[in-house]
Scaffold this motif. Structure first.
Motif, PDB file in Angstrom:
ATOM      1  N   ARG A  69      -5.360  -5.734  14.744  1.00 29.12           N
ATOM      2  CA  ARG A  69      -4.829  -4.374  14.682  1.00 29.12           C
ATOM      3  C   ARG A  69      -5.098  -3.720  13.331  1.00 29.12           C
ATOM      4  N   GLY A  70      -5.757  -4.465  12.444  1.00 29.17           N
ATOM      5  CA  GLY A  70      -6.094  -3.901  11.147  1.00 29.17           C
ATOM      6  C   GLY A  70      -4.947  -3.880  10.159  1.00 29.17           C
ATOM      7  N   CYS A  71      -3.940  -4.680  10.357  1.00 29.99           N
ATOM      8  CA  CYS A  71      -2.797  -4.714   9.439  1.00 29.99           C
ATOM      9  C   CYS A  71      -3.239  -5.224   8.059  1.00 29.99           C
ATOM     10  N   VAL A  72      -2.681  -4.639   7.010  1.00 29.50           N
ATOM     11  CA  VAL A  72      -3.001  -5.060   5.647  1.00 29.50           C
ATOM     12  C   VAL A  72      -1.732  -5.440   4.910  1.00 29.50           C
ATOM     13  N   ARG A  73      -1.914  -6.226   3.857  1.00 31.09           N
ATOM     14  CA  ARG A  73      -0.773  -6.633   3.029  1.00 31.09           C
ATOM     15  C   ARG A  73      -0.594  -5.624   1.904  1.00 31.09           C
ATOM     16  N   ARG A  74       0.589  -5.052   1.824  1.00 22.79           N
ATOM     17  CA  ARG A  74       0.860  -4.031   0.826  1.00 22.79           C
ATOM     18  C   ARG A  74       0.700  -4.599  -0.582  1.00 22.79           C
ATOM     19  N   ASP A  75      -0.014  -3.816  -1.410  1.00 23.01           N
ATOM     20  CA  ASP A  75      -0.229  -4.153  -2.822  1.00 23.01           C
ATOM     21  C   ASP A  75      -1.040  -5.434  -3.031  1.00 23.01           C
ATOM     22  N   VAL A  76      -1.770  -5.838  -1.997  1.00 22.63           N
ATOM     23  CA  VAL A  76      -2.683  -6.962  -2.134  1.00 22.63           C
ATOM     24  C   VAL A  76      -4.078  -6.420  -1.871  1.00 22.63           C
ATOM     25  N   HIS A  77      -4.998  -6.645  -2.817  1.00 17.94           N
ATOM     26  CA  HIS A  77      -6.296  -5.985  -2.758  1.00 17.94           C
ATOM     27  C   HIS A  77      -7.437  -6.995  -2.886  1.00 17.94           C
ATOM     28  N   PHE A  78      -8.596  -6.567  -2.388  1.00 13.76           N
ATOM     29  CA  PHE A  78      -9.805  -7.321  -2.652  1.00 13.76           C
ATOM     30  C   PHE A  78     -10.186  -7.130  -4.119  1.00 13.76           C
ATOM     31  N   ALA A  79     -10.896  -8.101  -4.673  1.00 12.13           N
ATOM     32  CA  ALA A  79     -11.318  -8.002  -6.072  1.00 12.13           C
ATOM     33  C   ALA A  79     -12.222  -6.800  -6.292  1.00 12.13           C
ATOM     34  N   SER A  80     -12.906  -6.365  -5.240  1.00 11.98           N
ATOM     35  CA  SER A  80     -13.834  -5.237  -5.363  1.00 11.98           C
ATOM     36  C   SER A  80     -13.151  -3.877  -5.239  1.00 11.98           C
ATOM     37  N   THR A  90     -11.491  -0.618  -6.148  1.00  9.73           N
ATOM     38  CA  THR A  90     -11.511   0.171  -7.388  1.00  9.73           C
ATOM     39  C   THR A  90     -10.328   1.127  -7.510  1.00  9.73           C
ATOM     40  N   LYS A  91      -9.446   1.132  -6.522  1.00  5.92           N
ATOM     41  CA  LYS A  91      -8.331   2.085  -6.537  1.00  5.92           C
ATOM     42  C   LYS A  91      -6.979   1.389  -6.549  1.00  5.92           C
ATOM     43  N   SER A  92      -6.968   0.178  -7.081  1.00  4.14           N
ATOM     44  CA  SER A  92      -5.725  -0.587  -7.089  1.00  4.14           C
ATOM     45  C   SER A  92      -5.153  -0.796  -8.477  1.00  4.14           C
ATOM     46  N   ALA A  93      -5.779  -0.203  -9.472  1.00  3.38           N
ATOM     47  CA  ALA A  93      -5.316  -0.427 -10.846  1.00  3.38           C
ATOM     48  C   ALA A  93      -3.925   0.150 -11.059  1.00  3.38           C
ATOM     49  N   ASP A  94      -3.143  -0.484 -11.904  1.00  4.60           N
ATOM     50  CA  ASP A  94      -1.803   0.011 -12.240  1.00  4.60           C
ATOM     51  C   ASP A  94      -1.904   1.400 -12.843  1.00  4.60           C
ATOM     52  N   GLY A  95      -1.006   2.264 -12.433  1.00  5.35           N
ATOM     53  CA  GLY A  95      -0.977   3.608 -12.984  1.00  5.35           C
ATOM     54  C   GLY A  95      -1.904   4.565 -12.283  1.00  5.35           C
ATOM     55  N   TYR A  96      -2.608   4.113 -11.275  1.00  4.00           N
ATOM     56  CA  TYR A  96      -3.514   4.994 -10.534  1.00  4.00           C
ATOM     57  C   TYR A  96      -2.669   5.823  -9.572  1.00  4.00           C
ATOM     58  N   ASN A  97      -2.456   7.085  -9.888  1.00  2.00           N
ATOM     59  CA  ASN A  97      -1.510   7.912  -9.148  1.00  2.00           C
ATOM     60  C   ASN A  97      -2.166   8.958  -8.254  1.00  2.00           C
ATOM     61  N   GLU A  98      -3.462   8.854  -8.032  1.00  2.00           N
ATOM     62  CA  GLU A  98      -4.124   9.824  -7.174  1.00  2.00           C
ATOM     63  C   GLU A  98      -3.668   9.647  -5.716  1.00  2.00           C
ATOM     64  N   PRO A  99      -3.738  10.724  -4.902  1.00  2.00           N
ATOM     65  CA  PRO A  99      -3.290  10.644  -3.509  1.00  2.00           C
ATOM     66  C   PRO A  99      -4.008   9.586  -2.693  1.00  2.00           C
ATOM     67  N   ASP A 100      -5.276   9.289  -3.044  1.00  2.00           N
ATOM     68  CA  ASP A 100      -6.028   8.321  -2.257  1.00  2.00           C
ATOM     69  C   ASP A 100      -5.937   6.918  -2.842  1.00  2.00           C
ATOM     70  N   ARG A 101      -4.941   6.672  -3.665  1.00  2.00           N
ATOM     71  CA  ARG A 101      -4.748   5.345  -4.246  1.00  2.00           C
ATOM     72  C   ARG A 101      -4.581   4.308  -3.136  1.00  2.00           C
TER      73      ARG A 101
END
Length: 261
Positions: free
Chosen positions: A10-21, A23-34
C-alpha cells in the motif's frame, strides 16, 4: 533499512525515517515539500502488508456487522425519513426516496466483505490478488467527486456514519434486562415515530387537541411524507410526551392561579 527489502504494497512509509539519498530530510528543513519519511514500512511476516495495515484491516472487519446494523436502521423507511430530514416537494406528487443511494451502495459494499470478518487474515494476506481486493474494499478511502463516490469501503462507511451514534442529551433512559438504567443513543430503537392519530391515542386526547399543540409550536413534526395523496406528519414519541407534560404543567398553573384569585 535497505531499499530492496519487501515493503507494504500500500506504499506505507515510516515517519521521519529516510533513505540515505533523501535530500529533503535534513533538520530544520521547513519547506512545504519537506520529506516526512520515505523509508517504506516492511511487510508483516508472511504478508504483503505492514503491521499497521493488518491491524486496521482486522479492526474494520470486526466493525462490519455493527456498521451493517447501523445502515439497516437508517435504511428503514420511517426511521430514515427523520435522519435524512425528508421534505415534500410541492412540484411533484411522487413520494421522496426514503433511502439515499449512498446508504444502499455502502450497505452493498459492506455485505460483500462481511464474511471476511470470520476469516483468519494470516492465511490470505500473502496472496496478492486477495489482499489487493481486501485493501480496496476495507482500507482504502475513496474520495467523492462532485458528491459521488466511485466505490465504498468499510473505512468510507465508518468515516461517514460511524459504528455508533453520538450521544444525544435528549435521548430517553431505558431499563435493560437487569432493570438498571442504560442510556442509549439509538433513537430508532426506543423513540418511535408516530402520526397525529397515534399521538392523540398516546396522550388520551382528541386529534384536534394535539393539532392545536402543533399550531402553537409546542409540538413540531420531525418528518413529513406523502401517503395516499396526503401529507402525513410524524412526531417523536419523546417529543409527544414532552409536549403533554408541558401542557399539563400549564393547566395546573392556570388552575392554581384561578384558585388563588
Amino acid at each position: 533499512m535497505t531499499e530492496n527489502e519487501r515493503a507494504c504494497i500500500r506504499g506505507c512509509v515510516r515517519r521521519d525515517v529516510h533513505f540515505a539519498s533523501c535530500t529533503k530530510s535534513a533538520d530544520g528543513y521547513n519547506e512545504p515539500d519537506r520529506c516526512k519519511g520515505c523509508a517504506p514500512k516492511p511487510c508483516r511476516d508472511g504478508s504483503l502488508i505492514c503491521d499497521s495495515c493488518f491491524g486496521r484491516m482486522r479492526s474494520l472487519l470486526d466493525d462490519v456487522r455493527d456498521l451493517l446494523g447501523r445502515l439497516n436502521a437508517i435504511a428503514d423507511p420511517l426511521k430514515a425519513a427523520v435522519l435524512d430530514h425528508v421534505r415534500i416537494r410541492a412540484t411533484t406528487t411522487e413520494p421522496p426516496a426514503a433511502v439515499g443511494s449512498d446508504i444502499l451502495d455502502a450497505r452493498s459494499a459492506l455485505s460483500a466483505v462481511a464474511e471476511w470478518a470470520y476469516v483468519d487474515l494470516t492465511t490470505v494476506t500473502n496472496d496478492r490478488d486477495t489482499i489487493t481486493w481486501l485493501c480496496e474494499n476495507v482500507l482504502d478511502r475513496h474520495k467523492p467527486v462532485d458528491g459521488i463516490r466511485e466505490a465504498w469501503s468499510v473505512q468510507d462507511a465508518k468515516d461517514q456514519w460511524g459504528v455508533e451514534r453520538e450521544s444525544d442529551p435528549t435521548t430517553f433512559v431505558f431499563p435493560d434486562d437487569e432493570e438498571d438504567e442504560n442510556t442509549t443513543a439509538i433513537h430508532e430503537w426506543y423513540d418511535p415515530l408516530m402520526t397525529l392519530k397515534q399521538a392523540s391515542v398516546r396522550v388520551n386526547l382528541t386529534q384536534r387537541a394535539v393539532q392545536k399543540w402543533v399550531e402553537k409550536g409546542i409540538l413540531e413534526p420531525v418528518a413529513k411524507l406523502r401517503e395516499n395523496g396526503q401529507v402525513v406528519s410524524y412526531f417523536r414519541a419523546s417529543e409527544i410526551d414532552k409536549a403533554a407534560k408541558e401542557m399539563g404543567t400549564r393547566r395546573r398553573n392556570v388552575r392554581h392561579e384561578f384558585a388563588s384569585s
